[in-house]
Design an enzyme around this catalytic site. Structure first.
Site, PDB file in Angstrom:
ATOM      1  N   ARG A  83     144.795  99.945  63.946  1.00 32.92           N
ATOM      2  CA  ARG A  83     143.795 100.497  63.010  1.00 32.92           C
ATOM      3  C   ARG A  83     142.381 100.253  63.535  1.00 32.92           C
ATOM      4  O   ARG A  83     142.064  99.184  64.059  1.00 32.92           O
ATOM      5  CB  ARG A  83     143.957  99.848  61.638  1.00 32.92           C
ATOM      6  CG  ARG A  83     143.090 100.535  60.591  1.00 32.92           C
ATOM      7  CD  ARG A  83     143.356  99.992  59.192  1.00 32.92           C
ATOM      8  NE  ARG A  83     144.652 100.390  58.653  1.00 32.92           N
ATOM      9  CZ  ARG A  83     144.925 101.616  58.182  1.00 32.92           C
ATOM     10  NH1 ARG A  83     144.015 102.556  58.224  1.00 32.92           N
ATOM     11  NH2 ARG A  83     146.108 101.887  57.704  1.00 32.92           N
ATOM     12  N   ASP A 127     144.268 112.189  67.535  1.00 31.74           N
ATOM     13  CA  ASP A 127     145.476 111.593  68.105  1.00 31.74           C
ATOM     14  C   ASP A 127     146.744 112.393  67.792  1.00 31.74           C
ATOM     15  O   ASP A 127     147.849 111.896  67.951  1.00 31.74           O
ATOM     16  CB  ASP A 127     145.636 110.147  67.591  1.00 31.74           C
ATOM     17  CG  ASP A 127     145.539 110.067  66.074  1.00 31.74           C
ATOM     18  OD1 ASP A 127     145.537 111.115  65.411  1.00 31.74           O
ATOM     19  OD2 ASP A 127     145.452 108.939  65.552  1.00 31.74           O
ATOM     20  N   TRP A 141     139.646 104.589  55.212  1.00 35.92           N
ATOM     21  CA  TRP A 141     140.887 105.337  55.407  1.00 35.92           C
ATOM     22  C   TRP A 141     141.515 105.800  54.086  1.00 35.92           C
ATOM     23  O   TRP A 141     141.623 105.026  53.134  1.00 35.92           O
ATOM     24  CB  TRP A 141     141.898 104.481  56.175  1.00 35.92           C
ATOM     25  CG  TRP A 141     143.183 105.206  56.427  1.00 35.92           C
ATOM     26  CD1 TRP A 141     143.489 105.991  57.506  1.00 35.92           C
ATOM     27  CD2 TRP A 141     144.319 105.239  55.555  1.00 35.92           C
ATOM     28  NE1 TRP A 141     144.750 106.528  57.358  1.00 35.92           N
ATOM     29  CE2 TRP A 141     145.285 106.080  56.177  1.00 35.92           C
ATOM     30  CE3 TRP A 141     144.627 104.673  54.320  1.00 35.92           C
ATOM     31  CZ2 TRP A 141     146.523 106.345  55.602  1.00 35.92           C
ATOM     32  CZ3 TRP A 141     145.866 104.940  53.740  1.00 35.92           C
ATOM     33  CH2 TRP A 141     146.802 105.767  54.392  1.00 35.92           C
ATOM     34  N   ASP A 143     142.910 115.670  63.662  1.00 34.07           N
ATOM     35  CA  ASP A 143     142.722 114.300  64.113  1.00 34.07           C
ATOM     36  C   ASP A 143     142.838 114.288  65.631  1.00 34.07           C
ATOM     37  O   ASP A 143     143.562 115.117  66.212  1.00 34.07           O
ATOM     38  CB  ASP A 143     143.791 113.386  63.482  1.00 34.07           C
ATOM     39  CG  ASP A 143     143.496 113.124  62.005  1.00 34.07           C
ATOM     40  OD1 ASP A 143     142.418 113.521  61.539  1.00 34.07           O
ATOM     41  OD2 ASP A 143     144.358 112.521  61.331  1.00 34.07           O
ATOM     42  N   GLU A 201     141.069 111.320  51.282  1.00 35.28           N
ATOM     43  CA  GLU A 201     140.240 112.538  51.407  1.00 35.28           C
ATOM     44  C   GLU A 201     141.104 113.787  51.565  1.00 35.28           C
ATOM     45  O   GLU A 201     140.783 114.849  51.027  1.00 35.28           O
ATOM     46  CB  GLU A 201     139.235 112.390  52.566  1.00 35.28           C
ATOM     47  CG  GLU A 201     139.721 112.680  53.972  1.00 35.28           C
ATOM     48  CD  GLU A 201     140.790 111.736  54.475  1.00 35.28           C
ATOM     49  OE1 GLU A 201     140.942 110.646  53.927  1.00 35.28           O
ATOM     50  OE2 GLU A 201     141.496 112.110  55.441  1.00 35.28           O
ATOM     51  N   ASP A 202     142.237 113.657  52.268  1.00 35.81           N
ATOM     52  CA  ASP A 202     143.121 114.825  52.443  1.00 35.81           C
ATOM     53  C   ASP A 202     143.805 115.190  51.113  1.00 35.81           C
ATOM     54  O   ASP A 202     144.035 116.364  50.819  1.00 35.81           O
ATOM     55  CB  ASP A 202     144.157 114.584  53.559  1.00 35.81           C
ATOM     56  CG  ASP A 202     144.822 113.225  53.465  1.00 35.81           C
ATOM     57  OD1 ASP A 202     144.453 112.411  52.590  1.00 35.81           O
ATOM     58  OD2 ASP A 202     145.734 112.959  54.265  1.00 35.81           O
ATOM     59  N   HIS A 243     148.371 103.623  67.918  1.00 35.23           N
ATOM     60  CA  HIS A 243     147.151 102.824  68.090  1.00 35.23           C
ATOM     61  C   HIS A 243     147.026 101.843  66.940  1.00 35.23           C
ATOM     62  O   HIS A 243     147.629 102.031  65.872  1.00 35.23           O
ATOM     63  CB  HIS A 243     145.915 103.728  68.139  1.00 35.23           C
ATOM     64  CG  HIS A 243     145.760 104.585  66.924  1.00 35.23           C
ATOM     65  ND1 HIS A 243     145.059 104.185  65.812  1.00 35.23           N
ATOM     66  CD2 HIS A 243     146.241 105.821  66.630  1.00 35.23           C
ATOM     67  CE1 HIS A 243     145.101 105.142  64.902  1.00 35.23           C
ATOM     68  NE2 HIS A 243     145.832 106.144  65.360  1.00 35.23           N
ATOM     69  N   MET A 275     152.081 111.642  67.447  1.00 40.17           N
ATOM     70  CA  MET A 275     150.842 110.881  67.255  1.00 40.17           C
ATOM     71  C   MET A 275     150.729 109.794  68.323  1.00 40.17           C
ATOM     72  O   MET A 275     151.726 109.144  68.642  1.00 40.17           O
ATOM     73  CB  MET A 275     150.851 110.253  65.866  1.00 40.17           C
ATOM     74  CG  MET A 275     149.568 109.558  65.532  1.00 40.17           C
ATOM     75  SD  MET A 275     149.733 108.776  63.941  1.00 40.17           S
ATOM     76  CE  MET A 275     148.358 109.455  63.126  1.00 40.17           C
TER      77      MET A 275
END
Ligand code: BGC
Length: 344
Positions: free
Chosen positions: A292, A197, A257, A195, A260-261, A290, A287
């Site tokens: 969404r 971030d 969101w 990712d 998937e992982d 931020h 991280m």
């Protein structure tokens, strides 16, 4: 001849002999000490502090950076553990970062490619970053990660895979695109999916592949520096080409969101693999906070999809991937590939 004169001559001869012996011993000693000094010098030609001392004439007269390499000697493989690692890293998102110095580094070539000059890397690693509208985060990622990857002595390239348009985001499909596109450029044998971030807090967390698929973001500040659950495989992960192909890559059908992982985790367990992880100290990472992203709301179908990985994984993956490259841009520090991946 008088006995007295004889004695005096003998005395003089002895004195000359003693003088010659002393001279011989002194010269031998001198050469011995000099050679011993040189041997110590040769024993450590690559000091760990990143500088090299010139050893060409046996005296340490000049310094050069660790990128200088003797041209006559074939390069050896890099060691399992890089001697350049420093351990914990200070990461601060409160100040903007400046990449101009990094862009001038002659060791990094166009597109964010690097390989060590002091040895041959053990792995060729493509770093794949799924991306949209996160330019500020990407700057931090590049600023902190390039030096880390270099200290880890990796032969690497950075690929930012940007989803074109404003339809719902699809992280795993972008990762599949990154895998396919990176391989068109170089014979990578390891893929790190990160990712944009997430920044590691310790350079001993090597961004490379292991015997089993690797989860690298094991200890995130956002989860109180713990794994949120044992099967968690999100944030940053690494797979060799072989491991990736064994699970038919990643699912293409998780829009929005989440999930998937978990599907990727299911895939690797269904193919008899397990997850490898660094320990919780080395695996610490931070991280960038931020809000969404728009068009990346939690995917309501994710629970149902995760429950059916076994049935879908053979037909949904790298073998069914379709996309269209809209644009490829070469920055000094990364390759950005903008792709049309369709919509849900
Ligand atoms: C989601 C994952 C996510 C994890 C941590 C899970 O519920 O399915 O995609 O990575 O939460 O936020």
């Amino acid at each position: 001849m008088e006995p007295r004169a004889n004695f005096s001559l003998l005395h003089k001869a002895c004195a000359v002999l003693v003088a010659l012996c002393t001279l011989h011993i002194s010269v031998t000693l001198l050469f011995y000490l000099r050679d011993t000094g040189n041997e110590n010098e040769h024993a450590r030609p690559w000091p760990g502090n990143g500088t090299l001392r010139s050893i060409s004439n046996g005296t340490s007269t000049s310094t050069m950076t660790s990128t200088a390499v003797p041209t006559t000697k074939a390069l050896e493989k890099c060691p399992e553990t890089s001697p350049l690692l420093v351990g914990p890293i200070n990461v601060d998102f409160s100040q903007p970062v400046n990449l101009s110095e990094m862009r001038q580094d002659p060791r990094v070539s166009e597109g964010g490619r690097y390989k060590p000059r002091e040895c041959v890397s053990l792995q060729k690693v493509a770093l794949i970053i799924p991306f949209r509208h996160r330019d500020e985060h990407l700057k931090y990622w590049l600023y902190y990660l390039h030096p880390v990857l270099q200290r880890q002595q990796l032969d690497y390239g950075v690929y930012v895979i940007e989803q074109d348009g404003e339809d719902t985001f699809n992280r795993a499909k972008l990762l599949n695109v990154g895998y396919a596109e990176a391989l068109k450029e170089y014979n990578y044998d390891c893929f790190v999916f990160s990712d944009v971030d997430l920044i590691p807090l310790d350079d001993r967390n090597t961004y490379r592949c292991f015997d089993q698929p690797r989860h690298l973001a094991v200890s995130m500040d956002k989860f109180g520096f713990r794994l949120p659950y044992n099967q968690y495989f999100g944030g940053v992960s690494a797979m060799s080409k072989e491991q990736y192909l064994k699970i038919n890559g990643f699912p293409n059908d998780y829009w929005g969101w989440g999930g998937e992982d978990d599907d990727i985790y299911n895939r690797l367990t269904f193919r008899g693999m397990s997850v490898s992880r660094p320990d919780g100290v080395i695996g610490r990472c931070k991280m960038i906070r931020h809000s969404r992203d728009k068009k990346n709301e939690p995917n309501p179908q994710r629970f149902d999809r995760i429950a059916h990985t076994r049935q879908t994984m053979d037909s949904d993956g790298i073998n069914s991937l379709t996309y269209r490259v809209v644009r490829t841009e070469k920055d000094k520090l990364f390759t950005k590939i903008t792709v049309d991946i369709g919509k849900p």
